[in-house]
Design a protein around this motif. Structure first.
Motif, PDB file in Angstrom:
ATOM      1  N   ALA A 135       0.809  -1.220   0.000  1.00 38.97           N
ATOM      2  CA  ALA A 135       0.000   0.000   0.000  1.00 38.97           C
ATOM      3  C   ALA A 135       0.841   1.268   0.000  1.00 38.97           C
ATOM      4  N   THR A 136       2.163   1.146  -0.041  1.00 38.43           N
ATOM      5  CA  THR A 136       3.034   2.329   0.007  1.00 38.43           C
ATOM      6  C   THR A 136       3.835   2.503  -1.272  1.00 38.43           C
ATOM      7  N   LYS A 137       3.303   2.038  -2.390  1.00 37.34           N
ATOM      8  CA  LYS A 137       3.943   2.182  -3.695  1.00 37.34           C
ATOM      9  C   LYS A 137       5.383   1.652  -3.677  1.00 37.34           C
ATOM     10  N   PRO A 138       5.553   0.350  -3.496  1.00 35.51           N
ATOM     11  CA  PRO A 138       6.906  -0.223  -3.451  1.00 35.51           C
ATOM     12  C   PRO A 138       7.680   0.063  -4.727  1.00 35.51           C
ATOM     13  N   THR A 139       8.981   0.225  -4.575  1.00 34.07           N
ATOM     14  CA  THR A 139       9.838   0.588  -5.713  1.00 34.07           C
ATOM     15  C   THR A 139      10.827  -0.501  -6.088  1.00 34.07           C
ATOM     16  N   SER A 140      10.936  -1.538  -5.295  1.00 34.74           N
ATOM     17  CA  SER A 140      11.900  -2.608  -5.582  1.00 34.74           C
ATOM     18  C   SER A 140      11.244  -3.964  -5.360  1.00 34.74           C
ATOM     19  N   ARG A 141      11.851  -4.985  -5.931  1.00 33.38           N
ATOM     20  CA  ARG A 141      11.308  -6.336  -5.822  1.00 33.38           C
ATOM     21  C   ARG A 141      11.935  -7.083  -4.656  1.00 33.38           C
ATOM     22  N   CYS A 142      11.152  -7.940  -4.080  1.00 36.58           N
ATOM     23  CA  CYS A 142      11.605  -8.784  -2.982  1.00 36.58           C
ATOM     24  C   CYS A 142      11.058 -10.185  -3.224  1.00 36.58           C
ATOM     25  N   TYR A 143      11.910 -11.195  -3.097  1.00 36.58           N
ATOM     26  CA  TYR A 143      11.504 -12.571  -3.365  1.00 36.58           C
ATOM     27  C   TYR A 143      11.690 -13.422  -2.123  1.00 36.58           C
ATOM     28  N   GLY A 144      10.953 -14.508  -2.075  1.00 33.72           N
ATOM     29  CA  GLY A 144      11.083 -15.432  -0.967  1.00 33.72           C
ATOM     30  C   GLY A 144      10.447 -16.775  -1.298  1.00 33.72           C
ATOM     31  N   MET A 145      10.759 -17.779  -0.478  1.00 34.54           N
ATOM     32  CA  MET A 145      10.164 -19.100  -0.619  1.00 34.54           C
ATOM     33  C   MET A 145       8.932 -19.183   0.282  1.00 34.54           C
ATOM     34  N   VAL A 146       7.819 -19.541  -0.314  1.00 35.72           N
ATOM     35  CA  VAL A 146       6.581 -19.678   0.453  1.00 35.72           C
ATOM     36  C   VAL A 146       6.137 -21.134   0.424  1.00 35.72           C
ATOM     37  N   LYS A 147       5.608 -21.605   1.537  1.00 40.25           N
ATOM     38  CA  LYS A 147       5.100 -22.967   1.646  1.00 40.25           C
ATOM     39  C   LYS A 147       3.591 -22.928   1.803  1.00 40.25           C
ATOM     40  N   ILE A 148       2.874 -23.692   0.990  1.00 36.67           N
ATOM     41  CA  ILE A 148       1.418 -23.716   1.008  1.00 36.67           C
ATOM     42  C   ILE A 148       0.940 -24.532   2.203  1.00 36.67           C
ATOM     43  N   LEU A 149       0.098 -23.920   3.032  1.00 36.41           N
ATOM     44  CA  LEU A 149      -0.404 -24.578   4.228  1.00 36.41           C
ATOM     45  C   LEU A 149      -1.648 -25.415   3.914  1.00 36.41           C
ATOM     46  N   PRO A 150      -1.857 -26.502   4.649  1.00 33.18           N
ATOM     47  CA  PRO A 150      -2.994 -27.396   4.367  1.00 33.18           C
ATOM     48  C   PRO A 150      -4.293 -26.892   4.988  1.00 33.18           C
ATOM     49  N   GLU A 151      -5.400 -27.481   4.560  1.00 33.04           N
ATOM     50  CA  GLU A 151      -6.717 -27.230   5.137  1.00 33.04           C
ATOM     51  C   GLU A 151      -7.367 -28.583   5.416  1.00 33.04           C
ATOM     52  N   TYR A 152      -7.489 -28.942   6.696  1.00 37.96           N
ATOM     53  CA  TYR A 152      -8.064 -30.222   7.080  1.00 37.96           C
ATOM     54  C   TYR A 152      -9.532 -30.023   7.454  1.00 37.96           C
ATOM     55  N   PHE A 153     -10.380 -30.874   6.892  1.00 41.53           N
ATOM     56  CA  PHE A 153     -11.803 -30.752   7.166  1.00 41.53           C
ATOM     57  C   PHE A 153     -12.416 -32.124   7.415  1.00 41.53           C
ATOM     58  N   LEU A 154     -13.140 -32.248   8.534  1.00 40.21           N
ATOM     59  CA  LEU A 154     -13.871 -33.466   8.859  1.00 40.21           C
ATOM     60  C   LEU A 154     -15.358 -33.175   8.752  1.00 40.21           C
ATOM     61  N   PRO A 155     -16.105 -33.946   7.972  1.00 38.29           N
ATOM     62  CA  PRO A 155     -17.557 -33.702   7.858  1.00 38.29           C
ATOM     63  C   PRO A 155     -18.259 -33.974   9.171  1.00 38.29           C
ATOM     64  N   GLU A 156     -19.514 -33.576   9.243  1.00 38.00           N
ATOM     65  CA  GLU A 156     -20.315 -33.828  10.444  1.00 38.00           C
ATOM     66  C   GLU A 156     -20.223 -35.309  10.827  1.00 38.00           C
ATOM     67  N   PRO A 157     -19.825 -35.632  12.076  1.00 36.66           N
ATOM     68  CA  PRO A 157     -19.633 -37.042  12.458  1.00 36.66           C
ATOM     69  C   PRO A 157     -20.860 -37.918  12.196  1.00 36.66           C
ATOM     70  N   LEU A 158     -22.031 -37.457  12.574  1.00 38.85           N
ATOM     71  CA  LEU A 158     -23.225 -38.289  12.423  1.00 38.85           C
ATOM     72  C   LEU A 158     -23.649 -38.412  10.960  1.00 38.85           C
ATOM     73  N   ASN A 159     -23.250 -37.458  10.120  1.00 37.32           N
ATOM     74  CA  ASN A 159     -23.621 -37.537   8.701  1.00 37.32           C
ATOM     75  C   ASN A 159     -22.899 -38.658   7.983  1.00 37.32           C
ATOM     76  N   THR A 160     -21.802 -39.142   8.587  1.00 37.20           N
ATOM     77  CA  THR A 160     -21.056 -40.235   7.964  1.00 37.20           C
ATOM     78  C   THR A 160     -21.646 -41.602   8.308  1.00 37.20           C
ATOM     79  N   VAL A 161     -22.632 -41.613   9.204  1.00 35.49           N
ATOM     80  CA  VAL A 161     -23.268 -42.879   9.594  1.00 35.49           C
ATOM     81  C   VAL A 161     -24.385 -43.188   8.595  1.00 35.49           C
ATOM     82  N   ASP A 162     -24.233 -44.272   7.861  1.00 36.90           N
ATOM     83  CA  ASP A 162     -25.221 -44.655   6.855  1.00 36.90           C
ATOM     84  C   ASP A 162     -26.390 -45.363   7.532  1.00 36.90           C
ATOM     85  N   MET A 163     -27.573 -44.761   7.436  1.00 40.33           N
ATOM     86  CA  MET A 163     -28.752 -45.326   8.074  1.00 40.33           C
ATOM     87  C   MET A 163     -29.660 -46.036   7.075  1.00 40.33           C
ATOM     88  N   GLY A 164     -29.187 -46.217   5.857  1.00 35.15           N
ATOM     89  CA  GLY A 164     -29.962 -46.975   4.881  1.00 35.15           C
ATOM     90  C   GLY A 164     -31.294 -46.322   4.562  1.00 35.15           C
TER      91      GLY A 164
END
Length: 491
Positions: free
Chosen positions: A226-255
């Motif tokens: 936001a301050t009008k940068p004038t030079s480039r800067c580089y770096g190594m970035v690591k992509i973070l995971p996203e863990y998701f568990l569905p509703e516990p009872l929704n995984t129970v098959d009631m036929g």
């Protein structure tokens, strides 16, 4: 004595009124243990000064009312300098009669922008070498980041210019204890660009994924986007995971019994049948469940005139964080966690609390979070860019505390983030710091007729019962003026 009242801007508390309040505090301190020296060392100094100012103002107003009733004078609110009560000129039941796509698409940039198709998600756990910028606000995946920058930083020699992905780090967000030398942020991808005519280029980018960077691997001096940068800067970035568990009872098959799941009168009985088929007790299932949290959040957002929510659980968790006005600490925890379910639990822990917007400089209460509403299809909070390239995180509210704000400069429609509205800078009435803008409709058939945008860099969200942060107690913008008055009285 009100002789110098008209010489002061209407929003400012006159100096003789501050002096009167300080006189009273000094007089009281002389009769207490520790004397005047203890006056400044006590807690809540700013709050006590502010309380004394407004207490004397109320007494002055009550005395004026009594004199008016006895002498048959005019309404005191008609006299010069008398503060009129602020009425909300918008019918909250009427809702918003405005194209909320305009702020979301940042139409104030003009119609000359070229669209860039495609969204590129990087593999979770992978590391990438990319351009790095800093940002003063925390961005969550899904948010739009508009900015204005020297086009030479994104020249044609850089591959994939149109849909280029770059990293944005948040140096103001405290990292966890086990990663003290890490910088957290997000990847952003450019999806629109256009010339501004001043060797600066408008860009629109969208935050895609959370990342972490090792500060020792950053090459060059990182600059704020936001301050009008004038030079480039580089770096190594690591992509973070996203863990998701569905509703516990929704995984129970009631036929064949599953047909009873959506029948309200059978829902509780159906849940008992589900629990009988699993080893987990109800408390354990509810600990990882989030259906009730989402329903409570939906009802709360209906008050803010928001009726669209993302379907993807990951995007929904981020979207709720930005639209449910959480405290900075909860937002930090929600960003750092890799678990979507934990993020939902953090959100659910705050749904019953009443929150307020406070001035970040002097801790004055400015507005109720319950007055938030959406003027953008992205929600109640959006990032906007002004003509000078500064990026403001803006919260839109129906109203603010009338006694807490003043105005600076003249209203203008130039580069308005909300087409059809003029903007006017508002200041905190006590510390005179910029806290946002007032927006008034200048075109017919727009609703609301008036609303306010609070700048995220100038306000904080807190509970009514929470104590003020230590930083607010030592705000130099207020204390230096109070100390000068008290020092003069002690000489």
């Amino acid at each position: 004595d009100d002789s110098d009242f008209e010489a002061q801007p209407r929003w400012m508390i006159p100096q003789h009124r501050l002096r009167s309040a300080v006189d009273m505090m000094v007089s009281q301190a002389r009769n207490q243990h520790g004397g005047i020296a203890a006056l400044l060392s006590r807690d809540n100094f700013l709050q006590r000064v502010r309380s004394m100012v407004f207490r004397q103002e109320r007494l002055r107003s009550q005395n004026s009312d009594q004199e008016t009733s006895r002498d048959g004078l005019e309404d005191p609110s008609d006299q010069p300098g008398a503060e009129r009560p602020s009425h909300l000129d918008v019918n909250m039941e009427e809702g918003v009669r405005f194209d909320t796509n305009l702020p979301a698409e940042h139409s104030y940039f003009g119609s000359h922008l070229s669209r860039v198709p495609g969204v590129d998600y990087l593999e979770v756990g992978s590391s990438h070498h990319m351009l790095i910028f800093l940002h003063q606000h925390v961005l969550f995946p899904g948010e739009v980041l508009p900015f204005m920058i020297d086009g030479s930083l994104f020249d044609d020699e850089m591959p994939g210019l149109d849909g280029m992905i770059f990293g944005v780090g948040f140096p103001l967000m405290q990292p966890p204890e086990y990663n003290r030398h890490k910088l957290y942020g997000v990847t952003c991808q450019i999806y629109e660009k256009g010339e501004s005519g001043r060797q600066m280029v408008f860009y629109k980018s969208r935050a895609l994924q959370r990342v972490v960077m090792n500060c020792d691997d950053i090459q060059g001096l990182p600059q704020y986007i936001a301050t009008k940068p004038t030079s480039r800067c580089y770096g190594m970035v690591k992509i973070l995971p996203e863990y998701f568990l569905p509703e516990p009872l929704n995984t129970v098959d009631m036929g064949s019994m599953a047909r009873f799941r959506d029948i309200p009168s059978m829902r509780e009985k159906y849940q008992r049948f589900q629990l009988s088929s699993t080893l987990w007790p109800l408390d354990a299932c509810q600990e990882y469940g989030f259906a009730e949290i989402l329903e409570r959040a939906r009802k709360k957002l209906e008050v803010h005139k928001i009726d669209t929510m993302p379907r993807c659980p990951i995007q929904l968790s981020y979207w709720l964080v930005r639209n449910l006005h959480l405290t900075e600490n909860i937002m930090r925890l929600a960003f750092l966690t890799d678990s979507v379910n934990t993020r939902f639990q953090l959100i659910g822990s705050t749904l019953k609390e009443e929150s307020f917007f406070y001035c970040r400089y002097c801790n004055s209460c400015l507005a109720l979070c319950s007055d938030l509403f959406a003027m953008s299809k992205h929600g109640v909070q959006t990032q906007y860019c002004n003509p000078e390239g500064h990026i403001h995180e803006t919260n839109t509210v129906y109203r603010v505390m009338s006694h807490a704000i003043g105005y600076s400069g003249e209203p203008s429609t130039k580069f308005s983030w909300f087409p059809g509205y003029q903007w006017h800078i508002i200041l905190c009435k006590f510390c005179a710091q910029h806290v946002g803008w007032e927006f008034k409709a200048v075109e017919p058939n727009l609703a609301p007729k008036k609303f306010f945008g609070l700048a995220g860099s100038s306000v904080r969200i807190g509970r009514a019962s929470a104590s003020a942060p230590a930083a607010a107690e030592g705000s130099p913008f207020v204390v230096r003026n109070m100390l000068r008055l008290i020092s003069n009285e002690m000489e």
